[in-house]
Write a protein that holds these residues in place. Structure first.
Motif, PDB file in Angstrom:
ATOM      1  N   ASP A   1      11.726 -20.359  59.299  1.00 33.36           N
ATOM      2  CA  ASP A   1      10.288 -20.199  59.448  1.00 33.36           C
ATOM      3  C   ASP A   1       9.820 -18.814  59.018  1.00 33.36           C
TER       4      ASP A   1
ATOM      5  N   GLU B   1       2.711 -13.910  70.201  1.00 31.46           N
ATOM      6  CA  GLU B   1       2.179 -15.248  69.936  1.00 31.46           C
ATOM      7  C   GLU B   1       2.952 -16.302  70.722  1.00 31.46           C
ATOM      8  N   LYS B   2       4.248 -16.082  70.899  1.00 32.15           N
ATOM      9  CA  LYS B   2       5.110 -17.064  71.555  1.00 32.15           C
ATOM     10  C   LYS B   2       5.197 -16.884  73.067  1.00 32.15           C
TER      11      LYS B   2
ATOM     12  N   SER C   1      11.172 -12.429  72.377  1.00 29.07           N
ATOM     13  CA  SER C   1      11.464 -13.858  72.329  1.00 29.07           C
ATOM     14  C   SER C   1      12.822 -14.070  71.675  1.00 29.07           C
TER      15      SER C   1
ATOM     16  N   LEU D   1      12.510 -11.866  68.400  1.00 29.35           N
ATOM     17  CA  LEU D   1      11.169 -11.574  67.900  1.00 29.35           C
ATOM     18  C   LEU D   1      10.535 -10.606  68.893  1.00 29.35           C
TER      19      LEU D   1
ATOM     20  N   VAL E   1       4.428 -10.591  66.704  1.00 27.78           N
ATOM     21  CA  VAL E   1       5.059 -11.878  66.379  1.00 27.78           C
ATOM     22  C   VAL E   1       5.521 -12.566  67.657  1.00 27.78           C
ATOM     23  N   ALA E   2       6.186 -11.830  68.543  1.00 28.86           N
ATOM     24  CA  ALA E   2       6.656 -12.421  69.795  1.00 28.86           C
ATOM     25  C   ALA E   2       5.494 -12.719  70.727  1.00 28.86           C
TER      26      ALA E   2
ATOM     27  N   TYR F   1       8.963 -16.445  60.780  1.00 28.31           N
ATOM     28  CA  TYR F   1       9.438 -15.384  61.664  1.00 28.31           C
ATOM     29  C   TYR F   1      10.764 -14.783  61.190  1.00 28.31           C
ATOM     30  N   ASP F   2      11.545 -15.535  60.431  1.00 27.14           N
ATOM     31  CA  ASP F   2      12.866 -15.056  60.020  1.00 27.14           C
ATOM     32  C   ASP F   2      12.850 -13.697  59.325  1.00 27.14           C
TER      33      ASP F   2
ATOM     34  N   ALA G   1      12.360 -10.926  62.088  1.00 28.30           N
ATOM     35  CA  ALA G   1      13.188 -10.972  63.299  1.00 28.30           C
ATOM     36  C   ALA G   1      14.375 -10.025  63.193  1.00 28.30           C
TER      37      ALA G   1
END
Length: 155
Positions: free
Chosen positions: A40, A72-73, A82, A65, A69-70, A42-43, A46
């Motif tokens: 994805d 968001e999760k 994350s 993450l 970026v993190a 994110y790779d 990360a």
């Protein structure tokens, strides 16, 4: 007693490719996750960790993450990382590779000033993460057709 493997941050392209190969073997090959959703956006941002045997064979991987970026999760909290895409090859299961990868990801989170790590665990792996200090929260949900639960560990 030393371990028959090393865990390191995957900083060069060959290590990153090894991480992706492990994920393909475990998630795509064994679990039937569609390849187009395994990798994805994110790779590239990360922090990837890689476990490698004494013979140089990749044994496991995971990623962290953090930051926007993190957030968001993990509900917008910039202080929580994350953990995801934790995978250990069949040949390496039972050697402690998974736990060593989780601890390496937590170390990477601490270096970045994070205070906790969240993850989405496949329900069959809840006991593994609980033994490492993670606590379940929230309802069960599906991800790639596999039941998951959210978990968190305060560092």
């Amino acid at each position: 007693m030393s371990r028959p493997y090393v865990v390191r941050v995957a900083e060069d392209p060959a290590d990153r490719e090894a991480c992706f190969a492990v994920r393909k073997e475990v998630f795509v090959g064994e679990q039937g996750v569609p390849e187009d959703i395994e990798y994805d956006a994110y790779d590239p941002v990360a922090v990837h960790v890689l476990a490698v045997g004494e013979d140089g064979v990749p044994l496991g991987t995971g990623r962290l993450l953090y930051g926007e970026v993190a957030a968001e999760k993990v509900g917008g909290d910039l202080s929580v990382g994350s953990l995801g895409r934790l995978a250990v090859t069949k040949a390496a299961r039972g050697l402690g590779v998974g736990g060593a990868l989780v601890r390496a990801i937590e170390d990477a989170a601490r270096v970045r000033g994070l205070v906790a790590v969240d993850l989405h665990a496949q329900t069959h792996a809840l006991g593994f993460y609980e033994r490492l200090g993670y606590e379940v929260y929230g309802p069960e949900f599906q991800d790639a057709g596999i039941p998951h639960r959210a978990m968190r560990r305060v560092l």
